[in-house]
Design a protein around this motif. Structure first.
Motif, PDB file in Angstrom:
ATOM      1  N   SER A  31      74.197  21.739  62.089  1.00 10.50           N
ATOM      2  CA  SER A  31      74.553  20.793  61.325  1.00 10.50           C
ATOM      3  C   SER A  31      73.857  19.713  60.809  1.00 10.50           C
ATOM      4  N   ALA A  32      74.093  19.086  59.759  1.00 10.67           N
ATOM      5  CA  ALA A  32      72.957  18.145  59.414  1.00 10.67           C
ATOM      6  C   ALA A  32      72.552  16.960  60.104  1.00 10.67           C
ATOM      7  N   PRO A  33      73.739  16.409  61.147  1.00  9.87           N
ATOM      8  CA  PRO A  33      73.416  15.423  61.776  1.00  9.87           C
ATOM      9  C   PRO A  33      72.464  15.652  62.809  1.00  9.87           C
ATOM     10  N   THR A  34      72.646  16.923  63.385  1.00 12.81           N
ATOM     11  CA  THR A  34      71.635  17.825  64.344  1.00 12.81           C
ATOM     12  C   THR A  34      70.016  17.851  63.825  1.00 12.81           C
ATOM     13  N   VAL A  35      70.177  18.176  62.355  1.00 15.53           N
ATOM     14  CA  VAL A  35      68.924  18.246  61.848  1.00 15.53           C
ATOM     15  C   VAL A  35      68.272  16.758  61.647  1.00 15.53           C
ATOM     16  N   THR A  36      68.929  15.845  61.116  1.00 15.01           N
ATOM     17  CA  THR A  36      68.459  14.556  60.909  1.00 15.01           C
ATOM     18  C   THR A  36      67.901  14.040  62.321  1.00 15.01           C
ATOM     19  N   SER A  37      68.655  14.241  63.506  1.00 14.63           N
ATOM     20  CA  SER A  37      68.025  13.693  64.791  1.00 14.63           C
ATOM     21  C   SER A  37      66.873  14.389  65.083  1.00 14.63           C
ATOM     22  N   MET A  38      66.682  15.604  64.903  1.00 12.73           N
ATOM     23  CA  MET A  38      65.534  16.129  65.269  1.00 12.73           C
ATOM     24  C   MET A  38      64.351  15.900  64.189  1.00 12.73           C
ATOM     25  N   LEU A  39      64.569  15.581  63.018  1.00 16.72           N
ATOM     26  CA  LEU A  39      63.653  15.214  62.015  1.00 16.72           C
ATOM     27  C   LEU A  39      62.845  13.817  62.497  1.00 16.72           C
ATOM     28  N   VAL A  40      63.987  13.059  62.875  1.00 13.32           N
ATOM     29  CA  VAL A  40      63.307  11.528  63.250  1.00 13.32           C
ATOM     30  C   VAL A  40      62.515  11.712  64.420  1.00 13.32           C
ATOM     31  N   LYS A  41      62.939  12.545  65.469  1.00 10.12           N
ATOM     32  CA  LYS A  41      61.840  12.791  66.679  1.00 10.12           C
ATOM     33  C   LYS A  41      60.615  13.480  66.254  1.00 10.12           C
ATOM     34  N   LEU A  42      60.692  14.446  65.356  1.00  9.19           N
ATOM     35  CA  LEU A  42      59.427  15.176  64.795  1.00  9.19           C
ATOM     36  C   LEU A  42      58.655  13.937  64.211  1.00  9.19           C
ATOM     37  N   GLU A  44      58.527  10.702  64.601  1.00 10.75           N
ATOM     38  CA  GLU A  44      57.996   9.802  65.788  1.00 10.75           C
ATOM     39  C   GLU A  44      56.778  10.519  66.525  1.00 10.75           C
ATOM     40  N   LYS A  45      56.698  11.990  66.548  1.00 12.62           N
ATOM     41  CA  LYS A  45      55.670  12.626  67.168  1.00 12.62           C
ATOM     42  C   LYS A  45      54.625  12.878  66.297  1.00 12.62           C
ATOM     43  N   LYS A  46      54.792  12.338  64.953  1.00 15.29           N
ATOM     44  CA  LYS A  46      53.779  12.732  63.941  1.00 15.29           C
ATOM     45  C   LYS A  46      53.511  14.211  63.725  1.00 15.29           C
ATOM     46  N   PHE A  47      54.638  14.970  63.910  1.00 24.00           N
ATOM     47  CA  PHE A  47      54.514  16.383  63.271  1.00 24.00           C
ATOM     48  C   PHE A  47      54.949  16.402  61.834  1.00 24.00           C
ATOM     49  N   ILE A  48      55.656  15.604  61.494  1.00 25.90           N
ATOM     50  CA  ILE A  48      56.001  15.410  60.072  1.00 25.90           C
ATOM     51  C   ILE A  48      56.157  14.151  59.505  1.00 25.90           C
ATOM     52  N   LYS A  49      55.949  13.853  58.138  1.00 26.68           N
ATOM     53  CA  LYS A  49      56.519  12.739  57.481  1.00 26.68           C
ATOM     54  C   LYS A  49      58.078  12.626  57.047  1.00 26.68           C
ATOM     55  N   TYR A  50      58.672  11.643  57.349  1.00 24.40           N
ATOM     56  CA  TYR A  50      59.927  11.854  57.123  1.00 24.40           C
ATOM     57  C   TYR A  50      60.885  10.636  56.718  1.00 24.40           C
ATOM     58  N   GLU A  51      61.353  10.700  55.507  1.00 30.62           N
ATOM     59  CA  GLU A  51      61.942   9.451  55.101  1.00 30.62           C
ATOM     60  C   GLU A  51      63.489   9.778  54.384  1.00 30.62           C
ATOM     61  N   LYS A  52      64.367   9.258  55.288  1.00 28.75           N
ATOM     62  CA  LYS A  52      65.825   9.517  55.029  1.00 28.75           C
ATOM     63  C   LYS A  52      65.985   9.539  53.498  1.00 28.75           C
ATOM     64  N   TYR A  53      66.809  10.623  53.007  1.00 31.44           N
ATOM     65  CA  TYR A  53      67.154  10.818  51.473  1.00 31.44           C
ATOM     66  C   TYR A  53      66.019  11.289  50.672  1.00 31.44           C
ATOM     67  N   LYS A  54      64.655  11.157  51.109  1.00 24.77           N
ATOM     68  CA  LYS A  54      63.781  11.909  50.428  1.00 24.77           C
ATOM     69  C   LYS A  54      63.040  13.167  51.040  1.00 24.77           C
ATOM     70  N   ALA A  56      61.298  15.866  54.329  1.00 27.14           N
ATOM     71  CA  ALA A  56      60.212  15.914  55.294  1.00 27.14           C
ATOM     72  C   ALA A  56      59.194  16.768  54.751  1.00 27.14           C
ATOM     73  N   THR A  57      58.021  16.502  55.009  1.00 27.45           N
ATOM     74  CA  THR A  57      56.797  17.206  54.997  1.00 27.45           C
ATOM     75  C   THR A  57      55.994  17.331  56.033  1.00 27.45           C
ATOM     76  N   LEU A  58      55.318  18.362  56.405  1.00 27.81           N
ATOM     77  CA  LEU A  58      54.542  18.613  57.627  1.00 27.81           C
ATOM     78  C   LEU A  58      53.223  17.696  57.675  1.00 27.81           C
ATOM     79  N   THR A  59      52.734  17.418  58.694  1.00 29.13           N
ATOM     80  CA  THR A  59      51.564  16.800  58.708  1.00 29.13           C
ATOM     81  C   THR A  59      50.526  17.989  59.288  1.00 29.13           C
ATOM     82  N   LYS A  60      49.281  17.719  59.217  1.00 30.02           N
ATOM     83  CA  LYS A  60      48.292  18.849  59.675  1.00 30.02           C
ATOM     84  C   LYS A  60      48.467  19.205  61.024  1.00 30.02           C
ATOM     85  N   LYS A  61      49.035  18.128  61.600  1.00 33.17           N
ATOM     86  CA  LYS A  61      49.384  18.565  63.311  1.00 33.17           C
ATOM     87  C   LYS A  61      50.696  19.585  63.207  1.00 33.17           C
ATOM     88  N   GLY A  62      51.748  19.184  62.579  1.00 33.43           N
ATOM     89  CA  GLY A  62      52.679  19.941  62.339  1.00 33.43           C
ATOM     90  C   GLY A  62      52.445  21.426  61.690  1.00 33.43           C
TER      91      GLY A  62
END
Length: 224
Positions: A31-42, A44-54, A56-62
């Protein structure tokens, strides 16, 4: 977590753009809510750059984690076929499970046993051991070609968008059929005709074959 990073990487590699929540949800069938929750966590851990409605992109770490999982996956697929007698139609799901559980030493030994291949079973590049970024894909899609084009098949995607406009994984019968008619990496085909509604007919040494648009658009080629 690893599956999310891998999915974001693969979607971005196709589109070259930020990856939306809905794209990840469709690819992973959650589900989309499940994904949103995980993207926020990722994020926070600097694995991705994530902005709501914009998106996600991976960081070098991710990206490094995504590349490592893809390396495991594609090496395992190839090893299962080359050494354990699997058919190429049987290994994708097996690799999906095993990719998370092999050690770096086992990865090294599998790679050595295979001769350190640069490309996997379906033609996709295998990330290098140092997890360097993979060069931009210069292939085109078979379904984009016109009558008379002679092309070399470079890659057959394991996943693609089906006729219902939703992601699907090829089943074993479909992969077996493609192999039987010579639609595999390293094989040449000639485009004979393209129907107005997208059906494409190609020919090779095994005869003439008609492919639905969603299938031809998931086969990557280079014009000869």
């Amino acid at each position: 977590m690893q599956d999310y990073l891998k999915s974001i990487y693969l979607i971005n590699r196709e589109s070259g753009e930020s990856v939306s929540t809905s794209e990840v949800a469709e690819k992973m069938r959650v589900s989309a809510p499940t994904v949103t929750s995980m993207l926020v966590k990722l994020g926070e851990k600097k694995f991705i750059k994530y902005e709501k409605y914009k998106g996600a992109t991976l960081t070098k770490k991710g990206e490094a984690i995504a590349l490592e999982i893809l390396r495991h996956h594609r090496l395992i697929e190839t090893y299962l076929v080359e050494f354990l007698g699997y058919d190429w139609s049987e290994v994708h799901e097996e690799a999906d499970v095993l990719e998370h559980h092999i050690s770096e030493e086992l990865e090294r030994r599998i790679a050595n046993a295979l001769g350190n291949p640069k490309y996997g079973l379906y033609g996709a590049p295998i990330p290098s051991a140092d997890l360097a970024s993979i060069a931009k894909d210069e292939t085109t899609k078979l379904g984009e070609h016109i009558s008379g084009d002679l092309v070399m098949i470079e890659r057959v995607k394991e996943n693609y968008i089906g006729s219902e406009n939703s992601p699907r994984t090829r089943d074993s019968e479909e992969l077996q059929y493609l192999a039987e008619i010579g639609i595999k990496p390293g094989e040449k085909v000639k485009v004979e005709s393209v129907a107005p509604f997208g059906m494409i007919t190609v020919s090779n040494e095994k005869g003439s074959h008609s492919l639905p648009k969603e299938v031809s658009m998931s086969i990557h080629v280079k014009k000869i």
